[in-house]
Design a protein around this motif. Sequence first.
Motif, PDB file in Angstrom:
ATOM      1  N   GLU A   1       5.937  -2.066 -14.881  1.00 52.50           N
ATOM      2  CA  GLU A   1       4.571  -2.391 -14.770  1.00 52.50           C
ATOM      3  C   GLU A   1       4.207  -3.082 -13.376  1.00 52.50           C
ATOM      4  N   ARG A   2       5.147  -4.032 -12.930  1.00 49.94           N
ATOM      5  CA  ARG A   2       4.960  -4.774 -11.869  1.00 49.94           C
ATOM      6  C   ARG A   2       4.994  -3.776 -10.604  1.00 49.94           C
ATOM      7  N   LEU A   3       5.447  -2.595 -10.653  1.00 49.57           N
ATOM      8  CA  LEU A   3       5.492  -1.794  -9.356  1.00 49.57           C
ATOM      9  C   LEU A   3       4.487  -0.711  -9.607  1.00 49.57           C
ATOM     10  N   ILE A   4       3.466  -0.932 -10.434  1.00 48.62           N
ATOM     11  CA  ILE A   4       2.337  -0.044 -10.440  1.00 48.62           C
ATOM     12  C   ILE A   4       1.526  -0.321  -9.040  1.00 48.62           C
TER      13      ILE A   4
ATOM     14  N   ARG B   1      -6.741   4.014 -19.882  1.00 44.10           N
ATOM     15  CA  ARG B   1      -7.085   4.290 -18.501  1.00 44.10           C
ATOM     16  C   ARG B   1      -5.984   5.220 -17.814  1.00 44.10           C
ATOM     17  N   LYS B   2      -6.382   6.389 -17.259  1.00 40.60           N
ATOM     18  CA  LYS B   2      -5.457   7.415 -16.489  1.00 40.60           C
ATOM     19  C   LYS B   2      -4.927   6.488 -15.379  1.00 40.60           C
ATOM     20  N   ASN B   3      -5.697   5.929 -14.574  1.00 41.76           N
ATOM     21  CA  ASN B   3      -5.211   5.360 -13.252  1.00 41.76           C
ATOM     22  C   ASN B   3      -5.010   3.786 -13.695  1.00 41.76           C
ATOM     23  N   LYS B   4      -3.770   3.535 -13.884  1.00 45.44           N
ATOM     24  CA  LYS B   4      -3.322   2.006 -14.538  1.00 45.44           C
ATOM     25  C   LYS B   4      -3.559   1.145 -13.275  1.00 45.44           C
ATOM     26  N   ILE B   5      -3.653   0.007 -13.965  1.00 48.81           N
ATOM     27  CA  ILE B   5      -4.029  -1.338 -13.523  1.00 48.81           C
ATOM     28  C   ILE B   5      -2.612  -2.061 -13.460  1.00 48.81           C
ATOM     29  N   ASN B   6      -2.273  -2.805 -12.386  1.00 48.01           N
ATOM     30  CA  ASN B   6      -0.989  -3.538 -12.316  1.00 48.01           C
ATOM     31  C   ASN B   6      -1.351  -4.704 -13.104  1.00 48.01           C
ATOM     32  N   PRO B   7      -0.798  -4.861 -14.438  1.00 45.39           N
ATOM     33  CA  PRO B   7      -1.229  -6.062 -14.895  1.00 45.39           C
ATOM     34  C   PRO B   7      -1.057  -7.418 -14.390  1.00 45.39           C
ATOM     35  N   MET B   8      -0.272  -7.499 -13.384  1.00 47.40           N
ATOM     36  CA  MET B   8      -0.165  -8.893 -12.858  1.00 47.40           C
ATOM     37  C   MET B   8      -1.557  -9.324 -12.196  1.00 47.40           C
ATOM     38  N   ILE B   9      -2.390  -8.295 -12.100  1.00 49.03           N
ATOM     39  CA  ILE B   9      -3.756  -8.561 -11.609  1.00 49.03           C
ATOM     40  C   ILE B   9      -4.608  -9.722 -12.390  1.00 49.03           C
ATOM     41  N   GLY B  10      -4.308  -9.430 -13.920  1.00 46.23           N
ATOM     42  CA  GLY B  10      -4.736 -10.180 -14.852  1.00 46.23           C
ATOM     43  C   GLY B  10      -4.565 -11.801 -14.760  1.00 46.23           C
ATOM     44  N   ALA B  11      -3.367 -11.907 -14.247  1.00 49.84           N
ATOM     45  CA  ALA B  11      -2.966 -13.363 -14.170  1.00 49.84           C
ATOM     46  C   ALA B  11      -3.837 -14.170 -12.995  1.00 49.84           C
TER      47      ALA B  11
ATOM     48  N   THR C   1       5.895  -2.563   0.033  1.00 50.46           N
ATOM     49  CA  THR C   1       4.801  -1.703   0.402  1.00 50.46           C
ATOM     50  C   THR C   1       3.972  -1.793  -0.464  1.00 50.46           C
ATOM     51  N   ASN C   2       3.794  -2.477  -1.601  1.00 48.87           N
ATOM     52  CA  ASN C   2       2.812  -2.402  -2.464  1.00 48.87           C
ATOM     53  C   ASN C   2       1.979  -3.588  -2.259  1.00 48.87           C
ATOM     54  N   HIS C   3       0.585  -3.184  -1.580  1.00 50.99           N
ATOM     55  CA  HIS C   3      -0.332  -4.462  -1.523  1.00 50.99           C
ATOM     56  C   HIS C   3      -1.494  -4.382  -2.525  1.00 50.99           C
ATOM     57  N   ILE C   4      -1.642  -5.343  -3.286  1.00 50.10           N
ATOM     58  CA  ILE C   4      -2.710  -5.589  -4.188  1.00 50.10           C
ATOM     59  C   ILE C   4      -3.460  -6.491  -4.099  1.00 50.10           C
ATOM     60  N   LEU C   5      -3.406  -7.431  -2.953  1.00 53.32           N
ATOM     61  CA  LEU C   5      -4.012  -8.642  -2.716  1.00 53.32           C
ATOM     62  C   LEU C   5      -5.482  -8.336  -2.946  1.00 53.32           C
ATOM     63  N   MET C   6      -6.062  -7.472  -2.503  1.00 49.01           N
ATOM     64  CA  MET C   6      -7.621  -7.653  -2.617  1.00 49.01           C
ATOM     65  C   MET C   6      -8.131  -7.475  -4.127  1.00 49.01           C
ATOM     66  N   HIS C   7      -7.405  -6.667  -4.907  1.00 49.02           N
ATOM     67  CA  HIS C   7      -7.642  -6.442  -6.226  1.00 49.02           C
ATOM     68  C   HIS C   7      -7.459  -7.946  -6.846  1.00 49.02           C
ATOM     69  N   ALA C   8      -6.503  -8.446  -6.398  1.00 48.97           N
ATOM     70  CA  ALA C   8      -6.225  -9.892  -7.172  1.00 48.97           C
ATOM     71  C   ALA C   8      -6.924 -10.825  -6.790  1.00 48.97           C
ATOM     72  N   ILE C   9      -7.765 -10.764  -5.725  1.00 48.17           N
ATOM     73  CA  ILE C   9      -8.718 -11.621  -4.957  1.00 48.17           C
ATOM     74  C   ILE C   9      -9.987 -11.395  -5.730  1.00 48.17           C
ATOM     75  N   GLY C  10     -10.261 -10.049  -5.994  1.00 50.35           N
ATOM     76  CA  GLY C  10     -11.360  -9.621  -7.069  1.00 50.35           C
ATOM     77  C   GLY C  10     -11.350 -10.400  -8.443  1.00 50.35           C
ATOM     78  N   ALA C  11     -10.116 -10.462  -8.913  1.00 53.88           N
ATOM     79  CA  ALA C  11     -10.156 -11.247 -10.382  1.00 53.88           C
ATOM     80  C   ALA C  11     -10.017 -12.700 -10.144  1.00 53.88           C
ATOM     81  N   ASN C  12      -9.512 -12.867  -8.949  1.00 53.22           N
ATOM     82  CA  ASN C  12      -9.679 -14.480  -8.872  1.00 53.22           C
ATOM     83  C   ASN C  12     -10.880 -15.248  -8.648  1.00 53.22           C
ATOM     84  N   VAL C  13     -11.857 -14.412  -7.813  1.00 52.60           N
ATOM     85  CA  VAL C  13     -12.985 -14.945  -7.762  1.00 52.60           C
ATOM     86  C   VAL C  13     -13.905 -14.844  -9.024  1.00 52.60           C
TER      87      VAL C  13
END
Length: 378
Positions: free
Chosen positions: A192-195, A312-322, A345-357
């Motif tokens: 899951e963390r590799l999504i 969802r077909k396109n999975k969300i990296n569940p760490m984003i929820g944190a 090589t897995n960059h999910i920062l901008m998704h995480a920022i969206g959840a963070n704000v």
Amino acid sequence: MDFLLSGISSVTIPQLIMYAVGIILIYLAIEKGYEPSLLLPMGFGAILVNLPLSGVLNQTLSGIGETQGIIQWLFNVGIEASEALPILLFIGIGAMIDFGPLLSNPIMLLFGAAAQFGIFFTLSVATLLGFDLADAASIGIIGAADGPTSILVSQIMNSKYIGAIAVAAYSYMALVPLVQPVAIKLVTTRKERLIRMPYNPVSVSKRIKIIFPIMVTVIAGFVAPMSVALVGFLMFGNLLRECGVLNSLSETAQDSLANLITLLLGITISFSMKADAFVTWQTLLIMGLGLVAFIFDTIGGVVFAKIINLFRKNKINPMIGAAGISAFPMSARVVQKLAIKEDPTNHILMHAIGANVSGQIASVVAGGIIISLVSRLL
């Protein structure tokens, strides 16, 4: 000489404990870099207010009458009478936040809401442990990892433990990089963390960025009227940022105003850290409950993402929820660091920022909802 000795001899064991607490907070601020702008003034203030007959507190002196202490005056004016200091700080916070990543991917709004689960869970636990409803609500809000909101809610609720709540809230804000990875790994698998989540942001117009803070304020006013002071000042700060015609005011809010209010808030809240109110078994329990709230907020966001993935077909990296907690931008950076650790090589920062704000908005709305609900029940 006798006068000096009488001052030393009047120091109590609880006061000595508070000196140690103050030194620990200062150490964490300087040596570890944990929220230094807050922990350092809080730590030094904890020493100041616990000195015998401290001049920073109101005193009645023979032949002179009552003298006014600066920290007690600041507390009475800036927090107790008006809650001005924590509310004004939200102008600076709002001016710092770019809601673009959230607006380009609105589903992230859901994670901010889901990551408030720990607040309500801990409120229930605290009530079962014997805290009255107002104190339990104030303790639960620690889970948002938002110091100003915690101070404001506990003050409005007239909690007896505002000092312990403030210390817990800011301590766990500082400990986000240590606590969140443990909680995330507890409820996720490596797979899951590799999504991977490609970032294809939708262009957000200036008009939308201007309408958004106004719209959020109006909606919050209808849904949770008691959150208007918090949400309104947060969104006003963001409007200064996005309007494009008040750049100097936006920069002042982000820099000078935020720094000044943070400095005053940190040392002012130390008024509630006097030994007789702080050195109790309830303080230790509150610190423990605050940790429970923080962990369950993190877990709530992660589990919610896992539930969404079932549909969802396109999975969300569940760490984003944190990242849906309010600790911006620390939580987003923690999520990105964990992703990079699993796959460089897995960059999910901008998704995480969206959840963070989103979490920043959700935490202040949750504070308003709690105030409204508790005030109706009491």
